[in-house]
Design a protein around this motif. Structure first.
Motif, PDB file in Angstrom:
ATOM      1  N   GLN A  23      -7.673  11.790   3.819  1.00 41.53           N
ATOM      2  CA  GLN A  23      -7.701  12.731   4.370  1.00 41.53           C
ATOM      3  C   GLN A  23      -6.745  13.936   5.250  1.00 41.53           C
ATOM      4  OE1 GLN A  23     -10.943  12.169   7.510  1.00 41.53           O
ATOM      5  NE2 GLN A  23     -12.650  13.417   6.210  1.00 41.53           N
ATOM      6  N   ALA A  24      -5.672  13.473   5.437  1.00 45.20           N
ATOM      7  CA  ALA A  24      -4.469  13.567   5.144  1.00 45.20           C
ATOM      8  C   ALA A  24      -3.215  13.045   4.185  1.00 45.20           C
ATOM      9  CB  ALA A  24      -3.391  12.533   6.425  1.00 45.20           C
ATOM     10  N   VAL A  25      -3.125  12.750   3.424  1.00 45.50           N
ATOM     11  CA  VAL A  25      -2.719  12.548   2.381  1.00 45.50           C
ATOM     12  C   VAL A  25      -3.105  13.971   0.845  1.00 45.50           C
ATOM     13  CG1 VAL A  25      -1.191  10.801  -0.172  1.00 45.50           C
ATOM     14  CG2 VAL A  25      -1.701  10.447   2.425  1.00 45.50           C
ATOM     15  N   HIS A  26      -4.457  13.354   1.198  1.00 48.48           N
ATOM     16  CA  HIS A  26      -5.413  14.551  -0.627  1.00 48.48           C
ATOM     17  C   HIS A  26      -4.707  15.504   0.090  1.00 48.48           C
ATOM     18  CE1 HIS A  26      -7.247  15.386  -3.789  1.00 48.48           C
ATOM     19  NE2 HIS A  26      -7.410  14.345  -4.559  1.00 48.48           N
ATOM     20  N   PRO A  27      -4.283  15.947  -1.127  1.00 50.63           N
ATOM     21  CA  PRO A  27      -4.492  17.843  -0.398  1.00 50.63           C
ATOM     22  C   PRO A  27      -5.793  18.216  -0.982  1.00 50.63           C
ATOM     23  CG  PRO A  27      -3.941  17.592  -2.907  1.00 50.63           C
ATOM     24  CD  PRO A  27      -3.498  16.293  -2.560  1.00 50.63           C
ATOM     25  N   LEU A  28      -6.111  18.767  -0.488  1.00 52.92           N
ATOM     26  CA  LEU A  28      -7.513  20.836  -0.281  1.00 52.92           C
ATOM     27  C   LEU A  28      -7.857  21.486  -1.055  1.00 52.92           C
ATOM     28  CD1 LEU A  28      -8.681  20.782   3.917  1.00 52.92           C
ATOM     29  CD2 LEU A  28      -9.677  19.007   1.855  1.00 52.92           C
TER      30      LEU A  28
ATOM     31  N   LEU B  18       0.732  -1.508   0.217  1.00 55.20           N
ATOM     32  CA  LEU B  18      -0.217  -0.282  -0.382  1.00 55.20           C
ATOM     33  C   LEU B  18       0.947   1.520   0.056  1.00 55.20           C
ATOM     34  CD1 LEU B  18      -2.619   1.491   0.444  1.00 55.20           C
ATOM     35  CD2 LEU B  18      -2.615   1.327   2.848  1.00 55.20           C
ATOM     36  N   ARG B  19       1.645   1.317   0.726  1.00 54.72           N
ATOM     37  CA  ARG B  19       2.466   2.163   1.072  1.00 54.72           C
ATOM     38  C   ARG B  19       3.449   2.710  -0.539  1.00 54.72           C
ATOM     39  NH1 ARG B  19       8.418   2.463   2.576  1.00 54.72           N
ATOM     40  NH2 ARG B  19       9.502   5.185   3.433  1.00 54.72           N
ATOM     41  N   ALA B  20       4.085   2.021  -0.956  1.00 59.08           N
ATOM     42  CA  ALA B  20       4.859   1.547  -2.835  1.00 59.08           C
ATOM     43  C   ALA B  20       3.516   2.330  -3.971  1.00 59.08           C
ATOM     44  CB  ALA B  20       5.163   0.520  -3.012  1.00 59.08           C
TER      45      ALA B  20
ATOM     46  N   PRO C  59       3.330  12.545  -2.550  1.00 62.64           N
ATOM     47  CA  PRO C  59       5.127  12.752  -1.881  1.00 62.64           C
ATOM     48  C   PRO C  59       4.948  11.643  -1.026  1.00 62.64           C
ATOM     49  CG  PRO C  59       3.753  14.605  -2.153  1.00 62.64           C
ATOM     50  CD  PRO C  59       2.342  13.775  -2.207  1.00 62.64           C
ATOM     51  N   ASP C  60       6.368  11.051  -0.684  1.00 60.58           N
ATOM     52  CA  ASP C  60       6.878   9.762  -0.412  1.00 60.58           C
ATOM     53  C   ASP C  60       6.406  10.173   1.623  1.00 60.58           C
ATOM     54  OD1 ASP C  60       7.228   8.700  -2.128  1.00 60.58           O
ATOM     55  OD2 ASP C  60       8.894   8.930  -1.897  1.00 60.58           O
ATOM     56  N   ARG C  61       6.757  11.705   2.063  1.00 62.92           N
ATOM     57  CA  ARG C  61       6.986  11.963   3.377  1.00 62.92           C
ATOM     58  C   ARG C  61       5.405  12.081   3.983  1.00 62.92           C
ATOM     59  NH1 ARG C  61      10.590  17.239   4.494  1.00 62.92           N
ATOM     60  NH2 ARG C  61       9.822  16.586   6.444  1.00 62.92           N
ATOM     61  N   ARG C  62       4.594  12.488   2.858  1.00 61.34           N
ATOM     62  CA  ARG C  62       2.972  12.275   3.343  1.00 61.34           C
ATOM     63  C   ARG C  62       2.428  11.457   3.690  1.00 61.34           C
ATOM     64  NH1 ARG C  62      -0.403  16.091  -0.601  1.00 61.34           N
ATOM     65  NH2 ARG C  62       1.215  17.531  -0.368  1.00 61.34           N
ATOM     66  N   VAL C  63       2.767  10.517   2.604  1.00 63.43           N
ATOM     67  CA  VAL C  63       2.257   9.002   2.435  1.00 63.43           C
ATOM     68  C   VAL C  63       3.199   8.348   4.549  1.00 63.43           C
ATOM     69  CG1 VAL C  63       2.132   6.951   1.716  1.00 63.43           C
ATOM     70  CG2 VAL C  63       1.723   8.870  -0.049  1.00 63.43           C
ATOM     71  N   ASP C  64       3.808   8.480   4.260  1.00 59.69           N
ATOM     72  CA  ASP C  64       4.173   8.219   5.791  1.00 59.69           C
ATOM     73  C   ASP C  64       3.634   8.557   6.689  1.00 59.69           C
ATOM     74  OD1 ASP C  64       5.992   6.383   3.570  1.00 59.69           O
ATOM     75  OD2 ASP C  64       7.679   7.603   4.330  1.00 59.69           O
ATOM     76  N   ALA C  65       3.721   9.723   6.370  1.00 57.16           N
ATOM     77  CA  ALA C  65       3.254   9.839   8.534  1.00 57.16           C
ATOM     78  C   ALA C  65       2.037   9.889   8.251  1.00 57.16           C
ATOM     79  CB  ALA C  65       3.655  11.786   7.903  1.00 57.16           C
ATOM     80  N   ALA C  66       1.159  10.058   7.091  1.00 58.44           N
ATOM     81  CA  ALA C  66      -0.068   9.345   6.922  1.00 58.44           C
ATOM     82  C   ALA C  66      -0.235   8.113   7.915  1.00 58.44           C
ATOM     83  CB  ALA C  66      -0.844   9.893   6.129  1.00 58.44           C
ATOM     84  N   LEU C  67       0.398   6.924   7.518  1.00 62.00           N
ATOM     85  CA  LEU C  67       0.580   5.519   7.731  1.00 62.00           C
ATOM     86  C   LEU C  67       1.263   6.271   9.618  1.00 62.00           C
ATOM     87  CD1 LEU C  67       1.804   4.418   4.854  1.00 62.00           C
ATOM     88  CD2 LEU C  67      -0.404   3.476   5.429  1.00 62.00           C
ATOM     89  N   ARG C  68       2.299   6.401   9.758  1.00 63.43           N
ATOM     90  CA  ARG C  68       2.114   6.215  11.116  1.00 63.43           C
ATOM     91  C   ARG C  68       0.888   6.905  12.081  1.00 63.43           C
ATOM     92  NH1 ARG C  68       7.274   8.076   8.820  1.00 63.43           N
ATOM     93  NH2 ARG C  68       6.590  10.473   9.644  1.00 63.43           N
ATOM     94  N   ALA C  69       0.982   7.558  11.514  1.00 59.09           N
ATOM     95  CA  ALA C  69      -0.465   8.813  11.795  1.00 59.09           C
ATOM     96  C   ALA C  69      -2.212   7.782  12.845  1.00 59.09           C
ATOM     97  CB  ALA C  69      -1.195  10.025  11.692  1.00 59.09           C
ATOM     98  N   ASN C  70      -2.140   6.931  11.427  1.00 57.29           N
ATOM     99  CA  ASN C  70      -3.220   5.489  11.464  1.00 57.29           C
ATOM    100  C   ASN C  70      -2.811   5.049  12.197  1.00 57.29           C
ATOM    101  OD1 ASN C  70      -6.062   7.239  10.425  1.00 57.29           O
ATOM    102  ND2 ASN C  70      -4.453   8.409   9.451  1.00 57.29           N
ATOM    103  N   ARG C  71      -1.238   4.355  12.947  1.00 61.32           N
ATOM    104  CA  ARG C  71      -1.074   3.093  12.878  1.00 61.32           C
ATOM    105  C   ARG C  71      -1.137   2.282  12.263  1.00 61.32           C
ATOM    106  NH1 ARG C  71      -2.979   3.745  19.681  1.00 61.32           N
ATOM    107  NH2 ARG C  71      -2.090   5.436  20.076  1.00 61.32           N
ATOM    108  N   ILE C  72      -0.733   2.148  10.809  1.00 65.54           N
ATOM    109  CA  ILE C  72      -1.131   1.311  10.064  1.00 65.54           C
ATOM    110  C   ILE C  72       0.322   1.070   9.429  1.00 65.54           C
ATOM    111  CG2 ILE C  72      -1.813   1.334   7.159  1.00 65.54           C
ATOM    112  CD1 ILE C  72      -3.314   3.330   7.909  1.00 65.54           C
ATOM    113  N   SER C  73       1.028  -0.290   9.365  1.00 71.12           N
ATOM    114  CA  SER C  73       2.462  -0.633   9.538  1.00 71.12           C
ATOM    115  C   SER C  73       2.449  -0.641   7.534  1.00 71.12           C
ATOM    116  CB  SER C  73       2.351  -2.230   9.561  1.00 71.12           C
ATOM    117  OG  SER C  73       3.124  -3.026   9.105  1.00 71.12           O
TER     118      SER C  73
END
Length: 262
Positions: free
Chosen positions: A255-260, A214-216, A223-237
């Motif tokens: 909501q965390a990854v997609h720009p408004l 999913l991450r890849a 953006p990689d950093r935005r995806v990784d931060a969203a995964l960590r925030a939602n406790r998703i491996s």
């Protein structure tokens, strides 16, 4: 053994009839039909479910594709003002322009077509469908995994397994047990209407399998950093299999990854 005309029809149309009063009550209880609302029944068959719907509801439209069964239904319900019988394939019908609910013991072979019809009907409020148990469990996340179809529609539809029906309750008896799949339109969508198309593209990208995780997959669109931060925030491996991500987590990720867009 030589098959009769009705036997051949049941085989071709996938007809498995209900006669058990407990099961009829179980389906109607799961459906919770509005006595004053419009009810569409998929595949009236021999009328077992139709009788209970007509007893409880003032407006029932019952579809039946088998002309022999339709003739019997017409004879039985001819004097019933609250029922309209419609010949032909349910999925060929146009959805009503007013709010309505769908109930049915549907042919297994037509499950995907009927469910898709319900999902795409703008005025559908609920659909309570008897399907193969495995199908109902997959769509409702009962295995602990979620299908793309369920995740993509989660912002406006709740999917759940509302009951199980042993195969012995049907005639002829199918090879597998059945489940009661319940779809219910949410009174308030979990995302604004203007974001639904972007959300569905986001989910499709996540389920694409491109990159092996999913991450890849999400890295290919965001953006990689935005995806990784969203995964960590939602406790998703980072290496989680995509089907194990809950629908609520998908919405939070989006909501965390997609720009408004304003």
């Amino acid at each position: 053994m030589r098959r009769t005309g009705p036997d051949r029809a049941r085989r071709v149309l996938g007809q498995n009839f209900l006669r058990d009063a407990r099961t009829i009550a179980q389906i109607v209880t799961a459906a919770r039909p509005d006595p004053d609302g419009l009810i569409l029944e998929v595949g009236a068959g021999q009328g077992a479910l139709t009788r209970e719907l007509v007893r409880r509801c003032r407006r029932v439209v019952a579809y039946e594709i088998d002309p022999t069964l339709l003739a019997r239904l017409d004879e039985e319900f001819r004097a019933e003002p609250g029922l309209r019988l419609v010949p032909g394939d349910f999925v060929a019908a146009r959805p009503p322009t007013e709010p309505f609910a769908v109930v049915g013991n549907i042919p297994y072979a037509s499950t995907s077509r009927i469910v898709d019809w319900c999902v795409d009907a703008p005025q559908l409020t609920t659909a309570t469908l008897v399907t193969q148990l495995e199908y109902a469990r997959k769509r409702s996340g009962d295995y602990g995994r979620w299908t793309q179809r369920t995740v993509r529609t989660w912002p406006w539809l709740d999917w759940r397994l509302a009951g199980r029906i042993p195969r012995e309750r049907f005639r002829p008896m199918p090879r597998v047990d059945s489940g009661i799949l319940r779809l219910e339109r949410r009174p308030v969508q979990l995302l604004p209407p203007g974001q639904l198309a972007d959300y569905q593209r986001f989910v499709a990208l996540g389920f694409s399998g491109v990159g092996g995780s999913l991450r890849a997959s999400l890295h290919r669109g965001y953006p990689d950093r935005r995806v990784d931060a969203a995964l960590r925030a939602n406790r998703i491996s980072a290496d989680i299999l995509v089907g194990y991500v809950w629908p609520e987590q998908w919405i939070s990720l989006f909501q965390a990854v997609h720009p408004l867009r304003h």
